[in-house]
Design a protein around this motif. Structure first.
Motif, PDB file in Angstrom:
ATOM      1  N   UNK A 102       0.848  -1.190   0.000  1.00 57.30           N
ATOM      2  CA  UNK A 102       0.000   0.000   0.000  1.00 57.30           C
ATOM      3  C   UNK A 102       0.885   1.242   0.000  1.00 57.30           C
ATOM      4  N   UNK A 103       0.559   2.188  -0.872  1.00 58.13           N
ATOM      5  CA  UNK A 103       1.242   3.483  -0.897  1.00 58.13           C
ATOM      6  C   UNK A 103       0.377   4.483  -0.138  1.00 58.13           C
ATOM      7  N   UNK A 104       1.002   5.263   0.736  1.00 58.09           N
ATOM      8  CA  UNK A 104       0.291   6.365   1.389  1.00 58.09           C
ATOM      9  C   UNK A 104       0.470   7.585   0.496  1.00 58.09           C
ATOM     10  N   UNK A 105      -0.625   8.003  -0.122  1.00 54.87           N
ATOM     11  CA  UNK A 105      -0.571   9.130  -1.050  1.00 54.87           C
ATOM     12  C   UNK A 105      -0.647  10.460  -0.323  1.00 54.87           C
ATOM     13  N   UNK A 106      -1.446  10.517   0.751  1.00 50.51           N
ATOM     14  CA  UNK A 106      -1.508  11.715   1.583  1.00 50.51           C
ATOM     15  C   UNK A 106      -2.094  11.345   2.936  1.00 50.51           C
ATOM     16  N   UNK A 107      -1.675  12.100   3.943  1.00 56.93           N
ATOM     17  CA  UNK A 107      -2.150  11.862   5.300  1.00 56.93           C
ATOM     18  C   UNK A 107      -2.159  13.171   6.061  1.00 56.93           C
ATOM     19  N   UNK A 108      -3.325  13.492   6.621  1.00 54.50           N
ATOM     20  CA  UNK A 108      -3.464  14.656   7.492  1.00 54.50           C
ATOM     21  C   UNK A 108      -4.500  14.294   8.543  1.00 54.50           C
ATOM     22  N   UNK A 109      -4.793  15.216   9.452  1.00 55.68           N
ATOM     23  CA  UNK A 109      -5.800  14.945  10.484  1.00 55.68           C
ATOM     24  C   UNK A 109      -7.185  14.707   9.886  1.00 55.68           C
ATOM     25  N   UNK A 110      -7.445  15.306   8.714  1.00 49.97           N
ATOM     26  CA  UNK A 110      -8.787  15.199   8.157  1.00 49.97           C
ATOM     27  C   UNK A 110      -8.865  14.446   6.826  1.00 49.97           C
ATOM     28  N   UNK A 111      -7.786  13.771   6.429  1.00 51.52           N
ATOM     29  CA  UNK A 111      -7.821  13.000   5.183  1.00 51.52           C
ATOM     30  C   UNK A 111      -6.702  11.950   5.177  1.00 51.52           C
ATOM     31  N   UNK A 112      -7.014  10.779   4.623  1.00 53.98           N
ATOM     32  CA  UNK A 112      -6.063   9.686   4.492  1.00 53.98           C
ATOM     33  C   UNK A 112      -6.324   9.054   3.137  1.00 53.98           C
ATOM     34  N   UNK A 113      -5.351   9.154   2.234  1.00 50.89           N
ATOM     35  CA  UNK A 113      -5.499   8.642   0.874  1.00 50.89           C
ATOM     36  C   UNK A 113      -4.423   7.607   0.607  1.00 50.89           C
ATOM     37  N   UNK A 114      -4.876   6.412   0.163  1.00 46.37           N
ATOM     38  CA  UNK A 114      -3.933   5.321  -0.085  1.00 46.37           C
ATOM     39  C   UNK A 114      -4.171   4.709  -1.463  1.00 46.37           C
ATOM     40  N   UNK A 115      -3.162   3.960  -1.933  1.00 47.28           N
ATOM     41  CA  UNK A 115      -3.283   3.159  -3.148  1.00 47.28           C
ATOM     42  C   UNK A 115      -2.847   1.746  -2.778  1.00 47.28           C
ATOM     43  N   UNK A 116      -3.778   0.798  -2.875  1.00 50.90           N
ATOM     44  CA  UNK A 116      -3.519  -0.595  -2.551  1.00 50.90           C
ATOM     45  C   UNK A 116      -3.233  -1.350  -3.850  1.00 50.90           C
ATOM     46  N   UNK A 117      -2.120  -2.082  -3.883  1.00 50.49           N
ATOM     47  CA  UNK A 117      -1.714  -2.829  -5.077  1.00 50.49           C
ATOM     48  C   UNK A 117      -2.222  -4.262  -4.963  1.00 50.49           C
ATOM     49  N   UNK A 118      -3.498  -4.455  -5.324  1.00 53.37           N
ATOM     50  CA  UNK A 118      -4.152  -5.759  -5.262  1.00 53.37           C
ATOM     51  C   UNK A 118      -3.795  -6.578  -6.495  1.00 53.37           C
ATOM     52  N   UNK A 119      -3.960  -7.906  -6.439  1.00 56.73           N
ATOM     53  CA  UNK A 119      -3.667  -8.730  -7.616  1.00 56.73           C
ATOM     54  C   UNK A 119      -4.474  -8.323  -8.846  1.00 56.73           C
ATOM     55  N   UNK A 120      -5.700  -7.851  -8.663  1.00 56.89           N
ATOM     56  CA  UNK A 120      -6.542  -7.448  -9.789  1.00 56.89           C
ATOM     57  C   UNK A 120      -6.256  -6.048 -10.298  1.00 56.89           C
ATOM     58  N   UNK A 121      -5.339  -5.337  -9.674  1.00 55.41           N
ATOM     59  CA  UNK A 121      -5.011  -3.972 -10.070  1.00 55.41           C
ATOM     60  C   UNK A 121      -4.993  -3.049  -8.866  1.00 55.41           C
ATOM     61  N   UNK A 122      -4.504  -1.849  -9.073  1.00 56.93           N
ATOM     62  CA  UNK A 122      -4.404  -0.881  -7.980  1.00 56.93           C
ATOM     63  C   UNK A 122      -5.766  -0.269  -7.672  1.00 56.93           C
ATOM     64  N   UNK A 123      -5.991  -0.022  -6.376  1.00 57.83           N
ATOM     65  CA  UNK A 123      -7.230   0.591  -5.914  1.00 57.83           C
ATOM     66  C   UNK A 123      -6.871   1.800  -5.070  1.00 57.83           C
TER      67      UNK A 123
END
Length: 137
Positions: A102-123
């Motif tokens: 999982x890549x952490x794309x952004x993180x703050x007190x009011x937002x958390x955005x990630x990219x998960x590299x699943x076998x079927x593709x990134x989410x």
């Protein structure tokens, strides 16, 4: 009581229990990525609600407990549990015995955005702190 509210209350109870029982041993197991605070990553022991995602339903709740437990639930499903790790800068989520980088794309007190590299593709998943639901009488 509404089943979703019951699950939300259970997840919140887990978060509080983990936060109260947190030890320095747990903190030592986590090695934060370079962009995260040195003490404890800012997404731990918080209830996060999915706002937008390329593969996860909006409204789904995620909780990354300090002991490495991952709790997930939504209004349309029972709560499920997995695990997560953050070691040597590598963030991994484990669901149904499958580990995803999982890549952490952004993180703050009011937002958390990630990219998960699943076998079927990134989410990509964009989350915000969960709204607290009122308890039914």
């Amino acid at each position: 009581m509404n089943p979703f509210i019951q699950r939300t209350v259970c997840v919140l109870a887990l978060v509080l229990a983990a936060a109260c029982s947190e030890t320095s041993d747990t903190a030592d197991k986590l090695t934060p990525a370079a962009q995260l605070p040195a003490s404890k990553p800012g997404f731990v022991n918080k209830v996060w609600e999915v706002g937008l995602s390329s593969g996860v339903s909006p409204g789904m709740l995620y909780v990354f407990l300090s002991d490495g437990t991952l709790a997930m639930t939504s209004p349309n499903s029972k709560a499920t549990f997995g695990a997560w790790t953050l070691k040597d800068g590598a963030f991994t989520m484990i669901e149904d015995s499958l580990a995803y980088r999982v890549d952490i794309l952004s993180l703050s007190d009011d937002a958390f955005r990630i990219r998960s590299h699943n076998p079927g593709g990134s989410v990509e998943i964009s989350m915000v702190p969960a709204k607290s639901a009122p308890l039914a009488p």
